[in-house]
Design a protein around this motif. Structure first.
Motif, mmCIF file in Angstrom:
data_model
loop_
_atom_site.group_PDB
_atom_site.id
_atom_site.type_symbol
_atom_site.label_atom_id
_atom_site.label_comp_id
_atom_site.label_asym_id
_atom_site.label_seq_id
_atom_site.Cartn_x
_atom_site.Cartn_y
_atom_site.Cartn_z
ATOM 1 N N THR A 59 0.837 -1.207 0.000
ATOM 2 C CA THR A 59 0.000 0.000 0.000
ATOM 3 C C THR A 59 0.870 1.255 0.000
ATOM 4 O OG1 THR A 59 -1.762 -1.171 1.140
ATOM 5 C CG2 THR A 59 -1.834 1.223 1.256
ATOM 6 N N ARG A 60 1.948 1.221 0.796
ATOM 7 C CA ARG A 60 2.870 2.372 0.822
ATOM 8 C C ARG A 60 3.456 2.627 -0.577
ATOM 9 N NH1 ARG A 60 4.437 0.984 5.708
ATOM 10 N NH2 ARG A 60 6.178 -0.278 4.969
ATOM 11 N N LEU A 61 3.756 1.539 -1.255
ATOM 12 C CA LEU A 61 4.280 1.679 -2.622
ATOM 13 C C LEU A 61 3.267 2.369 -3.540
ATOM 14 C CD1 LEU A 61 5.968 -1.545 -4.015
ATOM 15 C CD2 LEU A 61 6.906 0.761 -3.869
ATOM 16 N N ALA A 62 1.998 1.951 -3.421
ATOM 17 C CA ALA A 62 0.947 2.550 -4.268
ATOM 18 C C ALA A 62 0.830 4.041 -3.985
ATOM 19 C CB ALA A 62 -0.385 1.853 -4.025
ATOM 20 N N GLU A 63 1.099 4.417 -2.736
ATOM 21 C CA GLU A 63 0.990 5.834 -2.357
ATOM 22 C C GLU A 63 2.190 6.652 -2.825
ATOM 23 O OE1 GLU A 63 -1.673 4.888 1.643
ATOM 24 O OE2 GLU A 63 0.485 5.229 1.829
ATOM 25 N N THR A 64 3.348 5.999 -2.924
ATOM 26 C CA THR A 64 4.577 6.782 -3.128
ATOM 27 C C THR A 64 5.363 6.468 -4.406
ATOM 28 O OG1 THR A 64 5.807 5.151 -1.855
ATOM 29 C CG2 THR A 64 4.922 7.028 -0.634
ATOM 30 N N ALA A 65 5.139 5.329 -5.026
ATOM 31 C CA ALA A 65 5.990 4.941 -6.164
ATOM 32 C C ALA A 65 5.895 5.992 -7.274
ATOM 33 C CB ALA A 65 5.573 3.577 -6.695
ATOM 34 N N PRO A 66 7.051 6.395 -7.835
ATOM 35 C CA PRO A 66 7.036 7.395 -8.903
ATOM 36 C C PRO A 66 6.665 6.764 -10.239
ATOM 37 C CG PRO A 66 9.294 6.799 -8.360
ATOM 38 C CD PRO A 66 8.415 5.958 -7.478
ATOM 39 N N ILE A 67 5.351 6.578 -10.439
ATOM 40 C CA ILE A 67 4.860 5.940 -11.671
ATOM 41 C C ILE A 67 4.436 7.041 -12.642
ATOM 42 C CG2 ILE A 67 3.099 4.411 -12.660
ATOM 43 C CD1 ILE A 67 2.798 3.280 -9.727
ATOM 44 N N ALA A 68 4.909 6.955 -13.875
ATOM 45 C CA ALA A 68 4.502 7.941 -14.874
ATOM 46 C C ALA A 68 3.892 7.234 -16.078
ATOM 47 C CB ALA A 68 5.705 8.765 -15.308
ATOM 48 N N VAL A 69 2.752 7.731 -16.540
ATOM 49 C CA VAL A 69 2.106 7.222 -17.756
ATOM 50 C C VAL A 69 2.241 8.322 -18.807
ATOM 51 C CG1 VAL A 69 -0.009 6.302 -18.751
ATOM 52 C CG2 VAL A 69 0.474 5.962 -16.311
ATOM 53 N N LEU A 70 2.995 8.022 -19.867
ATOM 54 C CA LEU A 70 3.349 9.041 -20.859
ATOM 55 C C LEU A 70 2.888 8.617 -22.246
ATOM 56 C CD1 LEU A 70 7.042 9.171 -19.626
ATOM 57 C CD2 LEU A 70 5.284 10.847 -19.067
#
Ligand code: DC
Length: 229
Positions: A59-70
């Motif tokens: 859950t912490r990952l879902a909150e913080t992971a730097p995911i970018a959709v480009l």
């Protein structure tokens, strides 16, 4: 013309992404396949060797992971480029390891809350086609248009099997069918935002209609809604 938000939901390999992608291209709308966010979180957990059953850490990952959709950065058939932690993970998120772990990850309420927030931020300006499982019911309940795309288990398995074979993956039709059914069962029975059609969704059955017929009808509905009807 009014800029619209369009929600498209349905089970795996129903044809919803094909419909959504072509509709977005045609209308010059932003396209977001929300499954990539659940897949990117799953990829990040596997990459960091976080156990998938560690709900708090995932859950912490879902909150913080730097995911970018480009927009696509490489012309290799991708509909978007997905990045995380400075890596291009566009194809890695389709791996069998991610396929096997993504349903439990997407059943965690905290993961859903975090990703739902990201999705709503992306939809804030309108002119978006968003594809997923709970877009019309939970993420964008006020979407201007909602489509729910279904197809028989066998038609979906055939489609997914052909895709995987084209990518050189050694997997049988029976394995694909069993995997789809398992994922549908998890997606439909989870407590948080289970897969189901919104009451006001237009239902398309791709076992009975061709993609062209479905697309024509969807476009007609979009045009009439854009003109305020
Ligand atoms: O559409 P897909 O196969 O890429 O989705 C991957 C997983 O994410 C699948 O198990 C369902 C889940 N998902 C979800 O729960 N809600 C969404 N809006 C999109 C995907």
């Amino acid at each position: 013309m009014k800029p619209l938000t369009i929600a498209i939901d349905g089970p795996a390999a129903s044809g919803k992404s094909t419909l959504g992608y072509h509709l977005a291209q045609h209308l010059d709308y932003l396209y977001l396949d929300t499954g990539v966010l659940y897949r990117a979180v799953t990829w990040a957990a596997l990459h960091q060797a976080i156990p998938i059953d560690d709900e708090a850490a995932v859950t912490r990952l879902a909150e913080t992971a730097p995911i970018a959709v480009l927009p696509p950065t490489v012309a290799d058939g991708r509909q978007a480029t997905i990045r995380c932690e400075d890596a291009d993970i566009t194809w890695d998120i389709r791996s069998p390891e991610v396929n096997a772990a993504v349903s439990p990850v997407s059943a965690y309420p905290g993961v859903r809350a975090a990703l739902t927030q990201r999705m709503r931020a992306m939809a804030a300006q309108g002119r978006i086609v968003m594809v997923g499982r709970d877009i019309g019911t939970v993420v964008l309940p006020d979407a201007d248009l909602k489509f729910y795309v279904v197809a028989s288990d066998e038609a979906r398995a055939q489609r997914r099997h052909a895709e995987m074979q084209a990518q050189g993956k050694a997997v049988t039709y029976e394995e694909v069918l069993a995997n789809l059914r398992l994922r549908d069962a998890i997606d439909s029975s989870r407590a948080a935002a289970p897969l189901k059609a919104a009451d006001d969704a237009v239902i398309f059955d791709t076992t009975r209609f061709t993609i062209e017929e479905m697309f024509g009808e969807a476009e007609r509905l979009v045009r009439s809604r854009e003109n305020g009807r």
